[in-house]
Design an enzyme around this catalytic site. Structure first.
Site, mmCIF file in Angstrom:
data_model
loop_
_atom_site.group_PDB
_atom_site.id
_atom_site.type_symbol
_atom_site.label_atom_id
_atom_site.label_comp_id
_atom_site.label_asym_id
_atom_site.label_seq_id
_atom_site.Cartn_x
_atom_site.Cartn_y
_atom_site.Cartn_z
ATOM 1 N N ASP A 89 -9.804 2.943 -7.074
ATOM 2 C CA ASP A 89 -10.696 3.966 -6.521
ATOM 3 C C ASP A 89 -11.936 4.175 -7.380
ATOM 4 O O ASP A 89 -11.839 4.602 -8.534
ATOM 5 C CB ASP A 89 -9.952 5.299 -6.426
ATOM 6 C CG ASP A 89 -8.954 5.317 -5.288
ATOM 7 O OD1 ASP A 89 -9.352 5.020 -4.149
ATOM 8 O OD2 ASP A 89 -7.770 5.624 -5.539
ATOM 9 N N SER A 141 -2.323 3.420 -6.011
ATOM 10 C CA SER A 141 -3.669 3.726 -6.490
ATOM 11 C C SER A 141 -3.604 4.039 -7.976
ATOM 12 O O SER A 141 -2.970 5.021 -8.385
ATOM 13 C CB SER A 141 -4.228 4.934 -5.744
ATOM 14 O OG SER A 141 -5.332 5.439 -6.463
ATOM 15 N N MET A 197 -15.466 6.239 -7.734
ATOM 16 C CA MET A 197 -16.150 7.463 -7.273
ATOM 17 C C MET A 197 -17.403 7.687 -8.103
ATOM 18 O O MET A 197 -17.370 7.532 -9.329
ATOM 19 C CB MET A 197 -15.231 8.668 -7.437
ATOM 20 C CG MET A 197 -13.899 8.515 -6.728
ATOM 21 S SD MET A 197 -12.872 9.957 -7.012
ATOM 22 C CE MET A 197 -11.354 9.431 -6.195
ATOM 23 N N HIS A 250 -11.743 0.399 -3.456
ATOM 24 C CA HIS A 250 -12.187 1.436 -2.521
ATOM 25 C C HIS A 250 -13.400 2.136 -3.119
ATOM 26 O O HIS A 250 -13.263 2.957 -4.033
ATOM 27 C CB HIS A 250 -11.007 2.410 -2.305
ATOM 28 C CG HIS A 250 -11.297 3.539 -1.381
ATOM 29 N ND1 HIS A 250 -10.462 4.643 -1.290
ATOM 30 C CD2 HIS A 250 -12.298 3.772 -0.506
ATOM 31 C CE1 HIS A 250 -10.946 5.477 -0.396
ATOM 32 N NE2 HIS A 250 -12.073 4.978 0.090
ATOM 33 N N MET A 266 -8.705 7.750 5.981
ATOM 34 C CA MET A 266 -8.416 8.699 4.901
ATOM 35 C C MET A 266 -7.602 9.856 5.473
ATOM 36 O O MET A 266 -8.017 10.478 6.453
ATOM 37 C CB MET A 266 -9.708 9.259 4.304
ATOM 38 C CG MET A 266 -10.569 8.284 3.523
ATOM 39 S SD MET A 266 -9.783 7.538 2.081
ATOM 40 C CE MET A 266 -9.256 8.969 1.139
ATOM 41 N N MET A 302 -16.011 4.811 -3.125
ATOM 42 C CA MET A 302 -16.427 6.117 -2.599
ATOM 43 C C MET A 302 -17.755 6.425 -3.265
ATOM 44 O O MET A 302 -17.858 7.311 -4.127
ATOM 45 C CB MET A 302 -15.350 7.160 -2.903
ATOM 46 C CG MET A 302 -14.112 6.963 -2.028
ATOM 47 S SD MET A 302 -12.660 7.801 -2.686
ATOM 48 C CE MET A 302 -12.114 6.558 -3.854
ATOM 49 N N HIS A 307 -4.647 -0.643 -5.638
ATOM 50 C CA HIS A 307 -5.749 0.106 -5.025
ATOM 51 C C HIS A 307 -6.575 0.708 -6.150
ATOM 52 O O HIS A 307 -6.052 1.431 -7.008
ATOM 53 C CB HIS A 307 -5.167 1.179 -4.098
ATOM 54 C CG HIS A 307 -6.192 1.911 -3.300
ATOM 55 N ND1 HIS A 307 -6.720 1.417 -2.136
ATOM 56 C CD2 HIS A 307 -6.782 3.113 -3.495
ATOM 57 C CE1 HIS A 307 -7.593 2.286 -1.627
ATOM 58 N NE2 HIS A 307 -7.644 3.333 -2.446
#
Ligand code: DX5
Ligand code: ZN
Length: 217
Positions: free
Chosen positions: A34, A7, A36, A65, A138, A67, A32
């Site tokens: 992330d 990540s 957010m 990913h 998760m 979020m 990966h």
């Protein structure tokens, strides 16, 4: 086959290109990424412009990913910015809108995944699972790198592995949060085949050795 997905949340963003080359040369399978939004999770990270830059820089598989709240709003934008797989959270919207977001990603020719937070049971994924390329468990509350692995999530990984095998579907099973060479053994034994590791890889002086240690745990 076990795949390792470092990540880049834990990378040094002032030299992201170099960081990506290091994990590529170190044997990483996926990157990966992330995202957010400060609403779905209590933190804000990186988004579409950074993804576009990374896409131009590397042909590695980009596992994105999200979020974010109501991912249906941005599913197409992340596909167009260069994601290979777009993953979002089942908790982030209604059944109808999650279903629509899955359709959008597939219509854009990309792979699609759905994730559950620690308090969400595995069954919530079952109405969607036949359409997924990846399911994600998760093993920390999403929002931050460097948290402690939640052992109480292991039964959920076992349960999802059983369900994927029972249905005979091609759905990868990914685990994200607190994965290091010790916890990697537990999640592999539970049936995960894609292991995300942020701080364990990027805080290590020898990324290649750490990726190998997680893979061979
Ligand atoms: C957490 C992110 C993770 C995070 C993992 O919300 O989804 O991908 O970067 O970091 P570590 O491996 O440090 O727990
Ligand atoms: Zn993640």
């Amino acid at each position: 086959m076990i795949k390792i997905a470092p990540s880049i949340l834990s990378a040094d963003f002032t030299k992201l290109g170099k960081e990506i080359e290091e994990i590529r040369d170190g044997g990483a399978d996926y990157i990966h990424f992330d995202v957010m939004d400060g609403v779905f999770v209590p933190n804000i990270s990186i988004g579409i412009p950074v993804l576009s830059s990374v896409r131009k820089f590397t042909d590695m598989f980009l596992d994105v990913h999200l979020m974010i709240d109501k991912p249906v709003r941005y599913a197409e934008a992340f596909c167009k910015a260069g994601a290979d797989l777009v993953m979002f959270h089942v908790e982030a919207d209604s059944y109808q809108n999650i279903s629509e977001a899955i359709d959008i990603v597939k219509a854009n020719g990309k792979k699609v995944g759905l994730s559950v937070k620690p308090k969400t049971p595995a069954e919530v994924l079952y109405p969607f699972i036949d359409r997924l390329d990846m399911a994600l468990v998760m093993t920390v509350e999403p929002g931050f790198g460097g948290q402690k692995f939640m052992h109480d999530q292991l039964p959920k990984i076992i349960e999802l592995r059983r369900e994927i095998d029972r249905r005979g579907i091609e759905c990868e099973l990914e685990v994200d949060g607190g994965v290091d060479p010790v916890t990697a053994k537990l999640v592999k034994d539970a049936g995960a085949n894609v292991l995300v590791a942020g701080s364990a890889v990027f805080k290590s002086p020898d990324r290649a050795a750490q990726i190998a240690a997680i893979r061979n745990a």
